[in-house]
Design an enzyme around this catalytic site. Sequence first.
Site, mmCIF file in Angstrom:
data_model
loop_
_atom_site.group_PDB
_atom_site.id
_atom_site.type_symbol
_atom_site.label_atom_id
_atom_site.label_comp_id
_atom_site.label_asym_id
_atom_site.label_seq_id
_atom_site.Cartn_x
_atom_site.Cartn_y
_atom_site.Cartn_z
ATOM 1 N N GLU A 31 56.258 -40.761 21.705
ATOM 2 C CA GLU A 31 55.219 -39.834 22.162
ATOM 3 C C GLU A 31 55.774 -39.022 23.329
ATOM 4 O OE1 GLU A 31 52.651 -38.802 20.185
ATOM 5 O OE2 GLU A 31 52.148 -40.933 20.036
ATOM 6 N N HIS A 32 55.545 -37.723 23.307
ATOM 7 C CA HIS A 32 56.085 -36.791 24.305
ATOM 8 C C HIS A 32 57.613 -36.776 24.279
ATOM 9 C CE1 HIS A 32 52.335 -35.561 26.316
ATOM 10 N NE2 HIS A 32 51.904 -36.773 26.011
ATOM 11 N N THR A 33 58.182 -37.197 23.164
ATOM 12 C CA THR A 33 59.641 -37.133 23.000
ATOM 13 C C THR A 33 60.052 -35.857 22.266
ATOM 14 O OG1 THR A 33 59.286 -38.517 21.072
ATOM 15 C CG2 THR A 33 60.145 -39.608 23.028
ATOM 16 N N SER A 65 35.711 -23.679 0.911
ATOM 17 C CA SER A 65 35.874 -24.955 1.610
ATOM 18 C C SER A 65 34.712 -25.879 1.248
ATOM 19 C CB SER A 65 35.880 -24.723 3.126
ATOM 20 O OG SER A 65 35.528 -25.930 3.792
ATOM 21 N N GLY A 119 43.206 -36.537 15.559
ATOM 22 C CA GLY A 119 44.616 -36.797 15.822
ATOM 23 C C GLY A 119 45.399 -37.227 14.596
ATOM 24 N N SER A 122 44.623 -33.131 10.424
ATOM 25 C CA SER A 122 44.016 -32.457 9.277
ATOM 26 C C SER A 122 44.508 -31.021 9.188
ATOM 27 C CB SER A 122 42.489 -32.501 9.392
ATOM 28 O OG SER A 122 42.034 -31.743 10.499
ATOM 29 N N SER A 123 44.795 -30.402 10.325
ATOM 30 C CA SER A 123 45.241 -29.002 10.291
ATOM 31 C C SER A 123 46.609 -28.888 9.616
ATOM 32 C CB SER A 123 45.276 -28.398 11.698
ATOM 33 O OG SER A 123 46.194 -29.063 12.530
ATOM 34 N N GLU A 155 50.250 -22.310 12.407
ATOM 35 C CA GLU A 155 49.438 -22.948 13.452
ATOM 36 C C GLU A 155 49.641 -22.239 14.794
ATOM 37 O OE1 GLU A 155 48.378 -26.698 12.761
ATOM 38 O OE2 GLU A 155 47.486 -27.039 14.719
ATOM 39 N N ASP A 167 54.051 -32.873 12.527
ATOM 40 C CA ASP A 167 52.904 -33.106 11.650
ATOM 41 C C ASP A 167 53.121 -32.509 10.259
ATOM 42 O OD1 ASP A 167 52.018 -34.051 14.043
ATOM 43 O OD2 ASP A 167 50.463 -32.532 14.339
HETATM 44 P P1 ADP Z 1 43.532 -32.315 13.775
HETATM 45 O O1 ADP Z 1 43.976 -33.304 14.790
HETATM 46 O O2 ADP Z 1 42.676 -32.969 12.743
HETATM 47 O O3 ADP Z 1 44.670 -31.548 13.190
HETATM 48 P P2 ADP Z 1 42.801 -29.707 14.694
HETATM 49 O O4 ADP Z 1 41.816 -29.257 15.694
HETATM 50 O O5 ADP Z 1 44.222 -29.348 14.872
HETATM 51 O O6 ADP Z 1 42.604 -31.283 14.536
HETATM 52 O O7 ADP Z 1 42.398 -29.135 13.268
HETATM 53 C C1 ADP Z 1 41.075 -29.195 12.816
HETATM 54 C C2 ADP Z 1 40.711 -27.856 12.192
HETATM 55 O O8 ADP Z 1 41.400 -27.712 10.924
HETATM 56 C C3 ADP Z 1 39.250 -27.743 11.848
HETATM 57 O O9 ADP Z 1 38.534 -27.224 12.945
HETATM 58 C C4 ADP Z 1 39.263 -26.772 10.682
HETATM 59 O O10 ADP Z 1 39.375 -25.443 11.123
HETATM 60 C C5 ADP Z 1 40.559 -27.115 9.968
HETATM 61 N N1 ADP Z 1 40.283 -28.142 8.928
HETATM 62 C C6 ADP Z 1 40.689 -29.410 8.936
HETATM 63 N N2 ADP Z 1 40.242 -30.085 7.868
HETATM 64 C C7 ADP Z 1 39.511 -29.213 7.163
HETATM 65 C C8 ADP Z 1 38.759 -29.289 5.950
HETATM 66 N N3 ADP Z 1 38.654 -30.430 5.273
HETATM 67 N N4 ADP Z 1 38.123 -28.174 5.529
HETATM 68 C C9 ADP Z 1 38.219 -27.018 6.214
HETATM 69 N N5 ADP Z 1 38.893 -26.888 7.351
HETATM 70 C C10 ADP Z 1 39.537 -27.949 7.834
HETATM 71 MG MG MG Z 2 45.936 -30.297 14.325
#
Ligand code: ADP
Ligand code: MG
Length: 382
Positions: A31-33, A65, A119, A122-123, A155, A167
């Site tokens: 972490e932080h590496t 979505s 964390g 998902s992004s 991103e 990621d």
């Molecule tokens: P994480 O740690 O999950 O990556 P982020 O804030 O970087 O958190 O990303 C979350 C964003 O990614 C959400 O606000 C949305 O814009 C997009 N996102 C993630 N999952 C979905 C999904 N299932 N459907 C639509 N958008 C999503």
């Molecule tokens: Mg993210």
Amino acid sequence: MMNNIQRKFKELFGGQAAVYASPGRVNLIGEHTDYNEGFVLPGAIDKAMFLAIRPNGGKQVNVFSIDYDEMVTFLPSKEKLPEHWANYILGVVMELKETGAETGGFDCVFGGDIPLGAGLSSSAALESVFAFALNDLFGLGKSRAELARIGQLAEHHYAGVRCGIMDQFASLHGQAGQLIKLDCRSLGFERIPFDPQAAGYRLVLIDTMVKHSLASSEYNVRRQQCEAGVAVVRQKHPSVISLRDISPEMLDESKSLMEPIVFQRCQYVIEENIRLLRACDALQGNDLPTFGQMMTGSHEGLRHKFEVSCVELDFLADLATKTPGILGARMMGGGFGGCTINLVSAAAHDAFIEEATGNFEKQFGLKPKVYDVVISEGARKL
Ligand code: ADP
Ligand code: MG
């Protein structure tokens, strides 16, 4: 999830679509590496973003979505869209274009089971599933590593988050039962076997549900402190470029020349890299207890030396450390909130979760969410 997406696709656009998936990730240690050109040790998980997609022969992008129950239609351009989530998709299309890879228009439906903002990235899963699918459908000929870079740039430029590449890299390269030891300097990687289930253990995340506002300002301060330490050591060792190049002995040599706080921050990063290498050796030798100790050591360093933990994370990590059957526990991610990641014996799992979530709720008035994860396959066509 997959059936939902295909059903929705048929309802909105008619006919069949190709379906792709790309997962979220965990990071076991390191972490932080990343910004110090060290190593990280992520793995893809069994929670993913799913995408049903078909080229439409035109230029327009029609994207629905499932999770936001919302349709967005756009012609790709550098102009950001009002819907936050759609910018990740716009970003992937535009960053592909920047490299000369043209995609046509497409119709698609997507959704997933990765918790948002917890964390688990998902992004990155969202960027990766689109990058992977568009590459495949339009025959763009990009490698998985190139697609990871496309996602990272999307991103940066379209979501405004200056993330590293871990990621997206993990989402695209993951394999079941294998972690990815990623060298953040060369972007070379090595697979490290990790199958805790086979040894009677489980990987479980506990979400503190907090995100303290310190996170981004302190992140910048930590980066500056690391750079300040490097600058001091470089006076004696001109070939040094980053903390990656500095041994504990070299740091000690320069201790009197730097602020104590700078020394302490650098010491954490250098030790964390060493812990990660030991943790990988432990896995190669099938030694999960030593691996777990490295995880716990990572938390101690983040808490006391790098000082990016918080009371909620420490509460969960302390409880895990005191519980028999738990090999290791640490905060995961940049800090000041988010999840702890715990390596827990299957026998101790249920009682630990009950105690941890119950005690946490008593202390902080919030019931943590719990995510059991299994290290799984990365981006793929289904
Ligand atoms: P994480 O740690 O999950 O990556 P982020 O804030 O970087 O958190 O990303 C979350 C964003 O990614 C959400 O606000 C949305 O814009 C997009 N996102 C993630 N999952 C979905 C999904 N299932 N459907 C639509 N958008 C999503
Ligand atoms: Mg993210």
